[in-house]
Design an enzyme around this catalytic site. Sequence first.
Site, short mmCIF file in Angstrom:
data_model
loop_
_atom_site.label_atom_id
_atom_site.label_comp_id
_atom_site.label_asym_id
_atom_site.label_seq_id
_atom_site.Cartn_x
_atom_site.Cartn_y
_atom_site.Cartn_z
N PHE A 1 -63.87 78.34 45.05
CA PHE A 1 -64.31 77.03 44.56
C PHE A 1 -63.35 75.91 44.93
CE2 PHE A 1 -61.89 79.14 41.15
CZ PHE A 1 -60.90 78.21 40.91
N ARG B 1 -56.72 71.55 24.57
CA ARG B 1 -57.43 72.66 25.24
C ARG B 1 -58.53 73.21 24.34
NH1 ARG B 1 -56.25 74.41 30.68
NH2 ARG B 1 -56.67 76.52 30.07
N HIS C 1 -59.88 68.02 32.05
CA HIS C 1 -58.71 68.85 32.33
C HIS C 1 -57.73 68.69 31.18
CE1 HIS C 1 -55.21 70.58 34.37
NE2 HIS C 1 -54.54 69.58 33.84
N1 LIG Z 1 -65.31 80.17 38.73
C1 LIG Z 1 -65.27 78.85 39.01
N2 LIG Z 1 -66.30 78.27 39.64
C2 LIG Z 1 -66.29 76.94 39.91
N3 LIG Z 1 -65.27 76.12 39.61
C3 LIG Z 1 -64.22 76.65 38.98
C4 LIG Z 1 -64.16 78.03 38.64
N4 LIG Z 1 -62.97 78.27 37.98
C5 LIG Z 1 -62.33 77.09 37.93
N5 LIG Z 1 -63.06 76.10 38.51
C6 LIG Z 1 -62.67 74.69 38.64
O1 LIG Z 1 -61.28 74.61 38.87
C7 LIG Z 1 -60.63 73.89 37.79
C8 LIG Z 1 -59.29 74.52 37.49
O2 LIG Z 1 -59.49 75.87 37.13
P1 LIG Z 1 -58.63 76.52 35.92
O3 LIG Z 1 -57.26 75.96 35.95
O4 LIG Z 1 -58.85 77.99 36.00
O5 LIG Z 1 -59.44 76.00 34.61
P2 LIG Z 1 -59.00 74.91 33.53
O6 LIG Z 1 -59.34 73.56 34.15
O7 LIG Z 1 -59.88 75.23 32.35
O8 LIG Z 1 -57.51 75.09 33.29
C9 LIG Z 1 -61.61 74.02 36.62
O9 LIG Z 1 -61.44 72.98 35.68
C10 LIG Z 1 -62.95 73.92 37.34
O10 LIG Z 1 -63.23 72.57 37.66
MG LIG Z 2 -56.05 75.15 34.58
#
Ligand SMILES: Nc1ncnc2c1ncn2[C@@H]1O[C@H](COP(=O)(O)OP(=O)(O)O)[C@@H](O)[C@H]1O
Ligand SMILES: [Mg+2]
Length: 164
Positions: free
Chosen positions: A64, A92, A125
């Site tokens: 992604f 969060r 975020h």
């Molecule tokens: N499986 C996925 N499919 C599509 N986009 C994703 C996926 N996992 C994460 N993302 C995107 O990447 C960003 C960063 O991922 P992550 O750091 O794992 O999540 P968070 O933002 O909840 O900390 C997410 O906010 C989302 O926009």
């Molecule tokens: Mg993250």
Amino acid sequence: MPPRPPAQLTLALLKPDLTANSIKTAKVFAHIQKNEFNIVAQKKLLWSKRDAEAFYGEHRGKFFFERLCGYMTSGHFHALILEKPNAIQDWRALIGPTHPPRARINAPSTLRSLYGLTDTRNSFHGSDAVDTAKNEIGFFFPEFELDRWEEEQKHRSCVSDTKE
Ligand SMILES: Nc1ncnc2c1ncn2[C@@H]1O[C@H](COP(=O)(O)OP(=O)(O)O)[C@@H](O)[C@H]1O
Ligand SMILES: [Mg+2]
Ligand SMILES: Nc1nc2c(ncn2[C@@H]2O[C@H](COP(=O)(O)OP(=O)(O)OP(=O)(O)O)[C@@H](O)[C@H]2O)c(=O)[nH]1
């Protein structure tokens, strides 16, 4: 009166899809206020692809990554420094799990369940740890004097201790 727990800072983003909708953005600022987050600093900015790839470098190579960088450069977005006790964990918890479709099932009152569109376009975020928050605040607000804020916190807690 029990001593007030020390304040903490976190870096919050209202991502481009949300920022493009002024009514939803106003509702989110109301949620921020209702949940007693103090907005210490905020800016509205537009990222280059280079900025997005630098900030989300930990995800380079994941399926992604390209769509995430494309999403994050698709329009202006708000960056905020939020302050309250346990700010990192509380923000969060308020934005909810990463994937809005799942959040709508497992965490229906969270902001990503209310406003998020898809797994990538999840509208928010929040820093995920103390060190991450420090780095992310420095990334968006290099002008913010974090050391000075930390000194002020120490002073505030000394003053409140002597008042006990
Ligand atoms: N499986 C996925 N499919 C599509 N986009 C994703 C996926 N996992 C994460 N993302 C995107 O990447 C960003 C960063 O991922 P992550 O750091 O794992 O999540 P968070 O933002 O909840 O900390 C997410 O906010 C989302 O926009
Ligand atoms: Mg993250
Ligand atoms: N594990 C894995 N999941 C994928 C892959 N491609 C898509 N997905 C997941 O399936 C979701 C929907 O995929 P898509 O339909 O391509 O994307 P979309 O519906 O436009 O939503 P986003 O691209 O996430 O904004 C993605 O957000 C991912 O979570 C893949 O190659 N591997």
